[in-house]
Scaffold this active site. Sequence first.
Site, PDB file in Angstrom:
ATOM      1  N   ARG A 219       0.860  -1.190   0.000  1.00 49.52           N
ATOM      2  CA  ARG A 219       0.000   0.000   0.000  1.00 49.52           C
ATOM      3  C   ARG A 219       0.894   1.238   0.000  1.00 49.52           C
ATOM      4  O   ARG A 219       1.415   1.642   1.057  1.00 49.52           O
ATOM      5  CB  ARG A 219      -0.904   0.002   1.232  1.00 49.52           C
ATOM      6  CG  ARG A 219      -1.756  -1.271   1.338  1.00 49.52           C
ATOM      7  CD  ARG A 219      -2.521  -1.390   2.651  1.00 49.52           C
ATOM      8  NE  ARG A 219      -3.169  -2.694   2.755  1.00 49.52           N
ATOM      9  CZ  ARG A 219      -3.693  -3.182   3.878  1.00 49.52           C
ATOM     10  NH1 ARG A 219      -3.660  -2.468   5.004  1.00 49.52           N
ATOM     11  NH2 ARG A 219      -4.268  -4.368   3.894  1.00 49.52           N
ATOM     12  N   HIS A 322     -11.267  -7.232   0.841  1.00 53.95           N
ATOM     13  CA  HIS A 322     -10.624  -6.463   1.905  1.00 53.95           C
ATOM     14  C   HIS A 322     -10.591  -4.977   1.534  1.00 53.95           C
ATOM     15  O   HIS A 322      -9.594  -4.284   1.750  1.00 53.95           O
ATOM     16  CB  HIS A 322      -9.208  -7.000   2.139  1.00 53.95           C
ATOM     17  CG  HIS A 322      -8.746  -6.950   3.565  1.00 53.95           C
ATOM     18  ND1 HIS A 322      -8.624  -8.056   4.352  1.00 53.95           N
ATOM     19  CD2 HIS A 322      -8.367  -5.913   4.361  1.00 53.95           C
ATOM     20  CE1 HIS A 322      -8.179  -7.721   5.557  1.00 53.95           C
ATOM     21  NE2 HIS A 322      -8.026  -6.420   5.586  1.00 53.95           N
ATOM     22  N   ARG A 325      -7.590  -3.585  -0.498  1.00 52.31           N
ATOM     23  CA  ARG A 325      -6.322  -3.280   0.188  1.00 52.31           C
ATOM     24  C   ARG A 325      -5.261  -4.357   0.011  1.00 52.31           C
ATOM     25  O   ARG A 325      -4.160  -4.215   0.506  1.00 52.31           O
ATOM     26  CB  ARG A 325      -6.595  -3.100   1.690  1.00 52.31           C
ATOM     27  CG  ARG A 325      -7.386  -1.867   1.996  1.00 52.31           C
ATOM     28  CD  ARG A 325      -8.112  -1.964   3.316  1.00 52.31           C
ATOM     29  NE  ARG A 325      -7.279  -1.882   4.501  1.00 52.31           N
ATOM     30  CZ  ARG A 325      -6.810  -0.757   5.019  1.00 52.31           C
ATOM     31  NH1 ARG A 325      -7.073   0.384   4.434  1.00 52.31           N
ATOM     32  NH2 ARG A 325      -6.098  -0.749   6.125  1.00 52.31           N
ATOM     33  N   ASP A 353     -18.977  -7.783   1.214  1.00 57.69           N
ATOM     34  CA  ASP A 353     -18.451  -6.436   1.505  1.00 57.69           C
ATOM     35  C   ASP A 353     -17.449  -5.990   0.471  1.00 57.69           C
ATOM     36  O   ASP A 353     -17.082  -6.730  -0.431  1.00 57.69           O
ATOM     37  CB  ASP A 353     -17.909  -6.312   2.936  1.00 57.69           C
ATOM     38  CG  ASP A 353     -16.489  -6.828   3.162  1.00 57.69           C
ATOM     39  OD1 ASP A 353     -15.647  -6.761   2.251  1.00 57.69           O
ATOM     40  OD2 ASP A 353     -16.232  -7.289   4.286  1.00 57.69           O
ATOM     41  N   SER A 354     -17.048  -4.761   0.627  1.00 56.60           N
ATOM     42  CA  SER A 354     -16.056  -4.009  -0.164  1.00 56.60           C
ATOM     43  C   SER A 354     -16.761  -3.003  -1.063  1.00 56.60           C
ATOM     44  O   SER A 354     -17.219  -3.339  -2.164  1.00 56.60           O
ATOM     45  CB  SER A 354     -15.129  -4.919  -0.986  1.00 56.60           C
ATOM     46  OG  SER A 354     -14.328  -5.678  -0.082  1.00 56.60           O
ATOM     47  N   GLY A 355     -16.861  -1.805  -0.561  1.00 53.70           N
ATOM     48  CA  GLY A 355     -17.388  -0.704  -1.361  1.00 53.70           C
ATOM     49  C   GLY A 355     -18.785  -0.250  -1.012  1.00 53.70           C
ATOM     50  O   GLY A 355     -19.323   0.641  -1.671  1.00 53.70           O
ATOM     51  N   ARG A 377     -15.250   0.989   6.091  1.00 52.55           N
ATOM     52  CA  ARG A 377     -14.755   2.371   6.108  1.00 52.55           C
ATOM     53  C   ARG A 377     -15.815   3.366   6.547  1.00 52.55           C
ATOM     54  O   ARG A 377     -15.508   4.341   7.239  1.00 52.55           O
ATOM     55  CB  ARG A 377     -14.200   2.742   4.738  1.00 52.55           C
ATOM     56  CG  ARG A 377     -12.786   2.214   4.541  1.00 52.55           C
ATOM     57  CD  ARG A 377     -12.266   2.515   3.163  1.00 52.55           C
ATOM     58  NE  ARG A 377     -10.864   2.134   3.038  1.00 52.55           N
ATOM     59  CZ  ARG A 377     -10.301   1.791   1.881  1.00 52.55           C
ATOM     60  NH1 ARG A 377     -11.005   1.772   0.766  1.00 52.55           N
ATOM     61  NH2 ARG A 377      -9.023   1.474   1.838  1.00 52.55           N
TER      62      ARG A 377
HETATM   63  C1  LIG Z   1      -8.782   0.336   8.021  1.00 51.63           C
HETATM   64  C2  LIG Z   1      -9.223  -1.052   7.737  1.00 51.63           C
HETATM   65  C3  LIG Z   1      -8.875  -2.072   8.601  1.00 51.63           C
HETATM   66  C4  LIG Z   1      -9.301  -3.378   8.362  1.00 51.63           C
HETATM   67  N1  LIG Z   1      -8.984  -4.357   9.262  1.00 51.63           N
HETATM   68  C5  LIG Z   1      -9.403  -5.616   9.049  1.00 51.63           C
HETATM   69  C6  LIG Z   1      -9.131  -6.625   9.995  1.00 51.63           C
HETATM   70  O1  LIG Z   1      -8.504  -6.395  11.004  1.00 51.63           O
HETATM   71  N2  LIG Z   1      -9.593  -7.875   9.726  1.00 51.63           N
HETATM   72  C7  LIG Z   1     -10.299  -8.173   8.587  1.00 51.63           C
HETATM   73  O2  LIG Z   1     -10.687  -9.318   8.379  1.00 51.63           O
HETATM   74  N3  LIG Z   1     -10.593  -7.218   7.694  1.00 51.63           N
HETATM   75  C8  LIG Z   1     -10.178  -5.953   7.896  1.00 51.63           C
HETATM   76  N4  LIG Z   1     -10.514  -4.981   7.006  1.00 51.63           N
HETATM   77  C9  LIG Z   1     -11.427  -5.298   5.895  1.00 51.63           C
HETATM   78  C10 LIG Z   1     -12.887  -5.116   6.356  1.00 51.63           C
HETATM   79  O3  LIG Z   1     -13.262  -6.119   7.262  1.00 51.63           O
HETATM   80  C11 LIG Z   1     -13.868  -5.166   5.190  1.00 51.63           C
HETATM   81  O4  LIG Z   1     -13.618  -6.328   4.439  1.00 51.63           O
HETATM   82  C12 LIG Z   1     -13.787  -3.943   4.294  1.00 51.63           C
HETATM   83  O5  LIG Z   1     -13.404  -2.803   5.002  1.00 51.63           O
HETATM   84  C13 LIG Z   1     -15.155  -3.708   3.649  1.00 51.63           C
HETATM   85  O6  LIG Z   1     -15.075  -2.713   2.704  1.00 51.63           O
HETATM   86  P1  LIG Z   1     -15.547  -1.208   2.978  1.00 51.63           P
HETATM   87  O7  LIG Z   1     -14.533  -0.617   3.906  1.00 51.63           O
HETATM   88  O8  LIG Z   1     -15.523  -0.598   1.636  1.00 51.63           O
HETATM   89  O9  LIG Z   1     -16.913  -1.262   3.598  1.00 51.63           O
HETATM   90  C14 LIG Z   1     -10.077  -3.671   7.218  1.00 51.63           C
HETATM   91  C15 LIG Z   1     -10.432  -2.642   6.342  1.00 51.63           C
HETATM   92  C16 LIG Z   1     -10.030  -1.347   6.604  1.00 51.63           C
HETATM   93  C17 LIG Z   1     -10.462  -0.253   5.651  1.00 51.63           C
END
Ligand SMILES: Cc1cc2nc3c(=O)[nH]c(=O)nc-3n(C[C@H](O)[C@H](O)[C@H](O)COP(=O)(O)O)c2cc1C
Length: 439
Positions: A219, A322, A325, A353-355, A377
Amino acid sequence: MDPTNKAKGPSPHYSLYQREIFRQGGTEGKLPHFSVHPDELVESTKKKLSDRAYFYANSNAGLGWTDRANREAFYSWRIIPRMLVDTNVRDLSVELFGHRIPAPILFAPIGINKLYSPEGELIPAKIAGELGLPYCLSTAASSSIEDVAAANDSGASSIASDGGNYCQVRAGSNAQSPRFFQLYMGHDDDVTMSLLERAWKSGFDVCMLTVDTWQLGWRPTDINLANYVFYYPPGTTGNELGASDPVFMRKYGDELKNDSGKWIDSSVWHGKAHTWEKMPWLIKQWKRISGGRPFVIKGIQSAEDALKAYEIGCEGIVVTNHAGRQVDGAVGSLEVLPEIVDAVGDKMKIIFDSGIRTGSDVFKALALGAHAVQVGRLYVWGMAHEGEAGCRHVMKSLLADLDITMTVAGYPSITRDVNRKALRRNESGVYPRGEHAKL
Ligand SMILES: Cc1cc2nc3c(=O)[nH]c(=O)nc-3n(C[C@H](O)[C@H](O)[C@H](O)COP(=O)(O)O)c2cc1C
């Protein structure tokens, strides 16, 4: 918008939050303190947080193309509004792993929440409890499992007196509100067992194993800042699950004193992938500890992997990348949802999830076959603004947006009416960023 004219339905009238906001503005001159338009919300978050906190929340793998693909995937589906439908009572409730929840929205596991507000995970855990929505705690959290459980209960107890009977928690768990535990699985099985035992004892009754992050993705915005909180003094934030774990501390406590990255580097993002072969053992252990409660794999982006997860005995999967990310240039998460639903949607629970940013995003994911969605987020941005109040405002706004979308689009029930017939695919057009009316 007359609340006295509303028949009581299976779900709370989330839409009334809109009226509450208008009323406060009109009669008391009180306006919301920040915009919940997602593009503006992320912008204003930048002003609220340090660079490290802001970029940790918002960094993406590589060029950020997967993050963009996540949003574009929503843009290419359009909702077909239906008219003269009785939507006076909506049913947003769904059943998820034995919990009847008032709306199909979970709080995604997000690590190191103390970066965003001093009370860390206690904030979203409490708000999830208040709303009766499932909270998922990350292994990379910055508050202990036990403290988070108590915060979640305290939120839930505030609705108990408020007729909140839509949130039924399955007998067998001691939690007042549904809560899931997200496992990052290290290579010391004793530590894994200890975390799962603690989670179960604290009422986290679904295990969600994340399999897309054996190590953090590349990243660039985090690289530029060497953004790894564990190596910066005091070097304790983000170690809370390890530092509060008796087994981890007995075996590695001395090493943690000399190396603040010991917990995170060996038990969380340790860089050594587990494989499918290890999964039956882990599922068996979770079933033993929890008396047979569900096991879910988080990180699925292909129908093949979804089928494998089903075959090894998972009760659910999380279709996620994720938040873009991990693998830059990867498919948008919503793009692959339909094929995964076609492969396993009738056999297991699919959380997406995601978005997700708006009510219509939730609607689209459900129409494509997800049983529930997670948001990440959005709630981070909310808590970055005003802690508890900010997190609550963002989540209540999302619920109101979903409820209102269903009302005006003519779809009264999530489970009965929201399906693929509600959508049309539109191949053309690129998601426009920042093109909206601004104050
Ligand atoms: C800042 C941040 C930290 C995250 N930490 C974790 C984590 O500790 N464990 C995990 O399984 N996913 C983690 N994720 C992924 C989230 O669980 C999830 O899949 C994702 O944020 C969903 O997308 P959205 O942020 O667009 O809603 C993280 C995402 C972000 C943005």
